[in-house]
Write a protein that holds these residues in place. Structure first.
Motif, PDB file in Angstrom:
ATOM      1  N   UNK A  62       8.424  27.516  95.112  1.00  0.00           N
ATOM      2  CA  UNK A  62       8.967  28.486  96.067  1.00  0.00           C
ATOM      3  C   UNK A  62       9.960  29.431  95.405  1.00  0.00           C
ATOM      4  N   UNK A  63      10.662  28.908  94.398  1.00  0.00           N
ATOM      5  CA  UNK A  63      11.636  29.738  93.690  1.00  0.00           C
ATOM      6  C   UNK A  63      10.981  30.642  92.656  1.00  0.00           C
ATOM      7  N   UNK A  64       9.667  30.520  92.479  1.00  0.00           N
ATOM      8  CA  UNK A  64       8.965  31.332  91.496  1.00  0.00           C
ATOM      9  C   UNK A  64       9.151  30.851  90.076  1.00  0.00           C
ATOM     10  N   UNK A  65       9.695  29.641  89.923  1.00  0.00           N
ATOM     11  CA  UNK A  65       9.952  29.091  88.594  1.00  0.00           C
ATOM     12  C   UNK A  65       8.730  28.323  88.085  1.00  0.00           C
ATOM     13  N   UNK A  66       8.804  27.874  86.860  1.00  0.00           N
ATOM     14  CA  UNK A  66       7.721  27.128  86.229  1.00  0.00           C
ATOM     15  C   UNK A  66       8.040  25.642  86.269  1.00  0.00           C
ATOM     16  N   UNK A  67       7.099  24.848  86.749  1.00  0.00           N
ATOM     17  CA  UNK A  67       7.262  23.403  86.759  1.00  0.00           C
ATOM     18  C   UNK A  67       6.671  22.790  85.506  1.00  0.00           C
ATOM     19  N   UNK A  68       7.456  21.981  84.815  1.00  0.00           N
ATOM     20  CA  UNK A  68       6.992  21.278  83.617  1.00  0.00           C
ATOM     21  C   UNK A  68       6.854  19.804  83.972  1.00  0.00           C
ATOM     22  N   UNK A  69       5.613  19.348  84.062  1.00  0.00           N
ATOM     23  CA  UNK A  69       5.343  17.978  84.464  1.00  0.00           C
ATOM     24  C   UNK A  69       5.168  17.090  83.234  1.00  0.00           C
ATOM     25  N   UNK A  70       5.982  16.047  83.146  1.00  0.00           N
ATOM     26  CA  UNK A  70       5.923  15.116  82.019  1.00  0.00           C
ATOM     27  C   UNK A  70       4.955  13.988  82.359  1.00  0.00           C
ATOM     28  N   UNK A  71       3.925  13.758  81.550  1.00  0.00           N
ATOM     29  CA  UNK A  71       2.958  12.695  81.844  1.00  0.00           C
ATOM     30  C   UNK A  71       3.631  11.332  81.977  1.00  0.00           C
ATOM     31  N   UNK A  72       3.084  10.500  82.877  1.00  0.00           N
ATOM     32  CA  UNK A  72       3.651   9.168  83.096  1.00  0.00           C
ATOM     33  C   UNK A  72       2.539   8.173  83.392  1.00  0.00           C
ATOM     34  N   UNK A  73       1.805   7.736  82.383  1.00  0.00           N
ATOM     35  CA  UNK A  73       0.709   6.799  82.614  1.00  0.00           C
ATOM     36  C   UNK A  73       1.152   5.457  83.183  1.00  0.00           C
ATOM     37  N   UNK A  74       2.418   5.105  83.014  1.00  0.00           N
ATOM     38  CA  UNK A  74       2.913   3.833  83.565  1.00  0.00           C
ATOM     39  C   UNK A  74       3.707   4.031  84.859  1.00  0.00           C
ATOM     40  N   UNK A  75       3.677   5.259  85.419  1.00  0.00           N
ATOM     41  CA  UNK A  75       4.278   5.561  86.729  1.00  0.00           C
ATOM     42  C   UNK A  75       5.803   5.494  86.737  1.00  0.00           C
ATOM     43  N   UNK A 105      11.000  33.090  85.567  1.00  0.00           N
ATOM     44  CA  UNK A 105      11.513  33.111  84.196  1.00  0.00           C
ATOM     45  C   UNK A 105      12.299  31.877  83.833  1.00  0.00           C
ATOM     46  N   UNK A 106      12.569  30.998  84.815  1.00  0.00           N
ATOM     47  CA  UNK A 106      13.219  29.722  84.536  1.00  0.00           C
ATOM     48  C   UNK A 106      12.241  28.575  84.787  1.00  0.00           C
ATOM     49  N   UNK A 107      12.551  27.410  84.253  1.00  0.00           N
ATOM     50  CA  UNK A 107      11.673  26.253  84.428  1.00  0.00           C
ATOM     51  C   UNK A 107      12.458  25.035  84.869  1.00  0.00           C
ATOM     52  N   UNK A 108      11.729  24.085  85.451  1.00  0.00           N
ATOM     53  CA  UNK A 108      12.299  22.804  85.862  1.00  0.00           C
ATOM     54  C   UNK A 108      11.395  21.693  85.334  1.00  0.00           C
ATOM     55  N   UNK A 109      11.993  20.568  84.990  1.00  0.00           N
ATOM     56  CA  UNK A 109      11.264  19.440  84.416  1.00  0.00           C
ATOM     57  C   UNK A 109      11.284  18.271  85.400  1.00  0.00           C
ATOM     58  N   UNK A 117      14.721  26.156  80.593  1.00  0.00           N
ATOM     59  CA  UNK A 117      14.863  25.069  81.570  1.00  0.00           C
ATOM     60  C   UNK A 117      16.247  25.106  82.207  1.00  0.00           C
ATOM     61  N   UNK A 118      16.259  25.038  83.539  1.00  0.00           N
ATOM     62  CA  UNK A 118      17.529  25.099  84.279  1.00  0.00           C
ATOM     63  C   UNK A 118      17.797  23.845  85.100  1.00  0.00           C
ATOM     64  N   UNK A 119      16.736  23.091  85.449  1.00  0.00           N
ATOM     65  CA  UNK A 119      16.901  21.926  86.325  1.00  0.00           C
ATOM     66  C   UNK A 119      15.988  20.789  85.846  1.00  0.00           C
ATOM     67  N   UNK A 120      16.488  19.574  85.951  1.00  0.00           N
ATOM     68  CA  UNK A 120      15.678  18.368  85.769  1.00  0.00           C
ATOM     69  C   UNK A 120      15.783  17.564  87.057  1.00  0.00           C
ATOM     70  N   UNK A 121      14.637  17.156  87.596  1.00  0.00           N
ATOM     71  CA  UNK A 121      14.602  16.339  88.815  1.00  0.00           C
ATOM     72  C   UNK A 121      14.237  14.896  88.456  1.00  0.00           C
ATOM     73  N   UNK A 122      15.008  13.947  88.983  1.00  0.00           N
ATOM     74  CA  UNK A 122      14.709  12.527  88.808  1.00  0.00           C
ATOM     75  C   UNK A 122      14.885  11.836  90.153  1.00  0.00           C
ATOM     76  N   UNK A 123      13.836  11.165  90.624  1.00  0.00           N
ATOM     77  CA  UNK A 123      13.952  10.362  91.844  1.00  0.00           C
ATOM     78  C   UNK A 123      14.128   8.900  91.449  1.00  0.00           C
ATOM     79  N   UNK A 170       3.826  37.245  97.301  1.00  0.00           N
ATOM     80  CA  UNK A 170       3.877  36.920  95.870  1.00  0.00           C
ATOM     81  C   UNK A 170       2.987  35.724  95.553  1.00  0.00           C
ATOM     82  N   UNK A 171       2.406  35.733  94.377  1.00  0.00           N
ATOM     83  CA  UNK A 171       1.443  34.688  94.018  1.00  0.00           C
ATOM     84  C   UNK A 171       2.057  33.296  94.031  1.00  0.00           C
ATOM     85  N   UNK A 172       3.355  33.187  93.682  1.00  0.00           N
ATOM     86  CA  UNK A 172       3.951  31.852  93.662  1.00  0.00           C
ATOM     87  C   UNK A 172       4.150  31.303  95.083  1.00  0.00           C
TER      88      UNK A 172
END
Length: 365
Positions: free
Chosen positions: A130-143, A111-115, A158-164, A8-10
């Motif tokens: 790996x899950x075939x989902x769409x990653x939504x990357x939020x810009x962060x010029x100040x890191x 068909x699902x996305x994560x932020x 959207x099904x998941x939000x990741x925060x480190x 699969x392409x993903x």
């Protein structure tokens, strides 16, 4: 006949994880004793592992033909007592990255996305893909992570939000007040993963701790590791905390017998070695200040860090990393994160920090 795998392409688009250069490889290349190589690339503990953990690992007596305890029951009980949560809320895995993968497998699909925020830990990105989902990357010029921007990026799928917290490779942190605001406003059907691989290095937080978030919000999963402050990277053991229903779902996705008996015994002992943990945090703070002073003297921009590494801007990170190898120093280029001008430098012993700063004085033009 030639076989053409129908991948699969993903999956075919995934990039392989590139770890820090092994010490032995550089030693062979330079014909240099292994002891002369300083690895400041993988955020490992310069003090090594807890003496209690080492003793426990050595004392494990087991029949190697037998599998370890699949549920890591003794380790789960130890974590339950230390964290003051129910044992049913604890999930153990082969490093915290395995927990991140379990979350993606459970809650993401095509068909699902994560932020997640720009410059987030690469494991977030990889788990989503790996899950075939769409990653939504939020810009962060100040890191840094901004809850308002994460909330604004949410889509109907959207099904998941990741925060480190702290972030890797940035080393920046999110205040507990900001996290509380985020969790209060996230729709309850979206899972929020709080990755705290470096939590032991954080100063006292302003507001409720993340364990309180887990008890208050059923859509929160907390992930931590024994690889960093506890010095057990070679044993690969991490854990997650969630409400019981979510934890039970994640356990279904864990690879059987993924945490060895030696890793379980060492982790249990490490939890009881508060003296080692305190010393680790103290040495890290001293080393961090040493690097700050050295970088300031060299006129190098860096991000104030709440972890055991520092992100420093050097011009051409990949080229400088190669030149530093000639000094027997391994650091981490981060062009894969979209930061080709930066290096991530693990905080090492005072001696190795000095070696790095002396080499930079020679190599930085």
């Amino acid at each position: 006949m030639t076989y053409s795998p129908n991948v699969p392409s993903h999956i075919s688009s995934l990039k392989a994880y590139i770890p820090g250069l092994p010490i032995e490889d550089l030693a062979r290349r330079l014909d240099m004793p292994v002891e002369r190589i300083a690895k400041l690339a993988s955020n490992e503990n310069p003090l090594g592992a807890s003496p209690l953990a080492l003793a426990a690992a050595r004392n494990v007596t087991m029949d190697l033909s037998l599998y370890p305890d699949n549920d890591a029951s003794a380790l789960v009980d130890a974590l339950s007592q230390m964290l003051e949560v129910a044992a049913q809320q604890v999930i153990v895995g082969a490093g915290s990255e395995s927990l991140l993968t379990m979350v993606a497998a459970a809650f993401l699909s095509p068909g699902r996305s994560a932020v997640y925020t720009q410059y987030s830990f690469q494991a977030f990105v990889n788990a989503v893909h790996r899950a075939g989902a769409i990653g939504i990357e939020v810009p962060s010029p100040d890191f840094t992570v901004h809850p308002e921007q994460l909330l604004a990026a949410i889509r109907p799928d959207t099904a998941v939000i990741y925060v480190a917290n702290p972030g890797n490779p940035t080393g920046t942190r999110v205040s507990q007040r900001a996290l509380a605001e985020l969790l209060e406003r996230v729709p309850p059907h979206i899972l929020v993963v709080l990755d705290e691989a470096y939590v032991e290095y954080l100063p006292e937080q302003d507001g409720p701790n993340s364990l309180e978030f887990v008890s208050r919000y059923p859509n929160v999963v907390l992930t931590r590791t024994f690889s960093k402050a506890y010095g057990l990277a070679g044993l690969r053991v991490g854990y997650g905390v969630a409400q019981a229903e979510v934890a039970a779902m994640l356990r279904r996705l864990r690879a059987p017998f993924s945490v060895t008996a030696v890793a379980q015994a060492a982790a249990i002992a490490a939890l009881s070695d508060q003296d080692f943990l305190d010393r680790t945090v103290t040495v890290n703070a001293q080393g961090r200040e040493q690097l700050y002073v050295g970088f300031d003297a060299l006129g190098l921009r860096y991000l104030p860090s709440y972890a055991n590494f520092v992100l420093v801007e050097v011009g051409d990170g990949g080229a400088l990393a190669k030149r530093l190898e000639r000094h027997g120093l391994i650091v981490r280029p981060v062009s894969g994160y979209g930061l080709p001008a930066w290096l991530r430098v693990s905080i090492g012993s005072e001696q190795n920090n000095t070696r790095l700063l002396n080499a930079l004085q020679e190599e930085v033009r």
